[in-house]
Design an enzyme around this catalytic site. Structure first.
Site, PDB file in Angstrom:
ATOM      1  N   ASP A 185      -0.289  48.465  56.694  1.00 29.12           N
ATOM      2  CA  ASP A 185      -0.619  47.040  56.846  1.00 29.12           C
ATOM      3  C   ASP A 185       0.316  46.138  56.044  1.00 29.12           C
ATOM      4  OD1 ASP A 185      -2.555  47.662  58.646  1.00 29.12           O
ATOM      5  OD2 ASP A 185      -4.258  47.104  57.407  1.00 29.12           O
TER       6      ASP A 185
ATOM      7  N   HIS B 118      -3.070  55.788  55.621  1.00 31.70           N
ATOM      8  CA  HIS B 118      -3.784  54.522  55.759  1.00 31.70           C
ATOM      9  C   HIS B 118      -5.100  54.829  56.468  1.00 31.70           C
ATOM     10  CE1 HIS B 118      -3.880  50.074  55.900  1.00 31.70           C
ATOM     11  NE2 HIS B 118      -4.598  50.255  57.005  1.00 31.70           N
TER      12      HIS B 118
ATOM     13  N   HIS C 135      -3.394  47.577  61.363  1.00 31.52           N
ATOM     14  CA  HIS C 135      -3.028  46.218  61.756  1.00 31.52           C
ATOM     15  C   HIS C 135      -1.616  46.142  62.326  1.00 31.52           C
ATOM     16  CE1 HIS C 135      -6.177  43.265  60.510  1.00 31.52           C
ATOM     17  NE2 HIS C 135      -6.633  44.354  59.912  1.00 31.52           N
TER      18      HIS C 135
ATOM     19  N   HIS D 191      -5.791  50.876  53.367  1.00 29.21           N
ATOM     20  CA  HIS D 191      -6.775  50.537  54.405  1.00 29.21           C
ATOM     21  C   HIS D 191      -7.999  49.845  53.823  1.00 29.21           C
ATOM     22  CE1 HIS D 191      -8.701  50.380  58.228  1.00 29.21           C
ATOM     23  NE2 HIS D 191      -9.509  51.407  58.059  1.00 29.21           N
TER      24      HIS D 191
END
Length: 439
Positions: free
Chosen positions: A51, A176, A87, A213
């Site tokens: 992310d 993640h 994401h 995460h």
């Protein structure tokens, strides 16, 4: 000789939190500060555990910001290893990470369609799949850095990490993913169900498990290794508060949140590095209007002007809450109210599922989520949906057909008459969804 590295996660570049463009600039600035601090710490390398971006298709400005910031460690000869988070991962073959990798700004780890062989990467074939891992040498020691992009819970049901990641020496595993035991320990307000695996799913033999995460800090052990989450660089929502105040009937009880930052890891022992970020305050009170106004006014002196503030109020009777804007002179104010609705008296309780159409229930569910931003999905549902009048007409037509069939079959007259009467009745007006949402 020991290895020293920075462990960063959940940067979310490009995130215009609460649809405020300046928040994206604050996320950028915080990431730049973290990278500069890592360089000042004289780390050997930097890990970004997913992310980096808020979206899988970051706009050109966000990509340029990432390039400018990642040039800082590159110019110092400090490699950056990264994995894609939920994401910023993409189902396409090429992602923004691959662009940064082609510029020599990061080294992407995990399953790959092609071999990569260079100073900091090597490729091995395991169970028919190519896996790119990082390699860092210092003195006469070599450290392996394994990693994998975000995978769904369904992937973990079909696969075992231990089948793919098998360290042969000193090694780090970067993931993640959410871990179930972490969720049970932290009891988060949000991200409660953000786990895809358990501690038992982590393969043995790694000295450090660099996780991302979940936006809170957490640390535990796995065999001889350390499992660590640094948390997000910036505050993600009001559940990730700097300070929380809860009314106990007599006074506000303060509860301190946690600092934001990243980890510097030396000899596989993490040390937290604090960053100065936008303060989030969370206030909740249940009282009558008079007490509420008095006590919130007193509390306002403890909340800084630059804060993002959520005020949760609950009372027996509805009243105008606009006074809160005068009481709290803060950067951003989010108000949530809960008033007991007066009884209509003598009526039958209505179940929401009976009162609203499936379309309306779906919209209510969406806009009721923590920080609603999915306007596009609601608009799409509204465009696809049918009007209450159309639904009433459709039901009426169905009943007419049913009566016709019953007359043919000579069903009892009373039952048929009841249905005919029902058909002749004007359709009851559906509740106005917007009124419900604003109520």
């Amino acid at each position: 000789m020991t290895f020293k590295f920075a462990h960063i996660a959940d940067v979310h570049l490009g995130f215009e939190q609460y649809r405020l463009p300046y928040r994206a600039e604050e996320f950028r600035r915080t990431f730049e500060t973290a990278i500069k601090k890592a360089v000042e710490e004289k780390v050997d390398f930097i890990l970004i555990a997913g992310d980096l971006f808020h979206r899988s298709n970051p706009n050109p400005q966000t990509i340029k910001e990432a390039i400018d910031i990642l040039l800082i460690p590159k110019e110092e000869g400090i490699p950056v290893f990264a994995v894609e988070g939920n994401h910023d991962r993409t189902q396409k073959r090429i992602s923004a990470y691959n662009l940064l990798e082609s510029l020599g700004l990061m080294y992407v780890l995990g399953f790959s369609e092609e071999k990569k062989e260079n100073k900091y990467q090597t490729t091995e074939k395991v169970n028919g799949k190519l896996i790119v891992k990082g390699v860092f040498e210092k003195g006469n020691k070599t450290l392996e850095i394994y990693g994998m992009k975000f995978m769904s819970a369904a992937w973990f049901e079909r696969n075992k990490l231990s089948e793919y990641f098998k360290p042969s020496g000193d090694a780090i595993l970067m993931l993640h993913q959410g871990i179930k035991e972490m969720m049970e320990t932290l009891r988060l307000e949000t991200q409660r169900d953000y786990f895809e695996m358990t501690l038992g799913d982590l393969p043995e033999g790694f000295l450090y498990y660099a996780m991302g995460h979940i936006h809170k800090r957490w640390q535990t052990n796995k065999g001889l290794g350390v499992v660590a989450y640094p948390g997000s660089l910036e505050r993600w929502d009001f559940g990730d508060y700097e300070m929380r105040y809860r009314w106990n009937g007599n006074a506000f009880i303060p509860q301190t949140g946690e600092d934001k930052g990243f980890l510097v890891v030396e000899d596989f022992k993490p040390r937290f590095v604090k960053l100065d970020v936008r303060p989030f305050y969370d206030v909740k009170i249940k009282a009558d209007e008079s007490v509420m106004k008095t006590e919130l006014k007193k509390l306002s002196t403890k909340i800084p002007k630059e804060a993002f503030l959520r005020v949760d109020i609950e009372s027996e009777r509805p009243f105008d809450v606009s006074f809160l804007h005068e009481t709290f002179k803060v950067e951003y104010l989010h108000i949530r109210t809960k008033f007991k609705r007066s009884s209509t008296g003598g009526g039958v309780k209505t179940n929401a599922k009976e009162f609203f159409t499936p379309l309306e229930l779906k919209i209510i569910e969406l806009v009721g989520e923590k920080d609603f931003e999915d306007f596009e999905e609601v608009i799409e549902l509204l465009l696809k949906g049918s009007s209450p009048e159309k639904e009433a007409t459709s039901k009426k037509e169905e009943m007419e057909e049913e009566v016709k069939e019953e007359i043919k079959e000579e069903k009892p007259n009373l039952e048929v008459e009841r249905k005919i009467k029902k058909i002749k009745e004007p359709p009851k007006k559906k509740s106005d969804l917007l009124s419900w949402l604003n109520g």
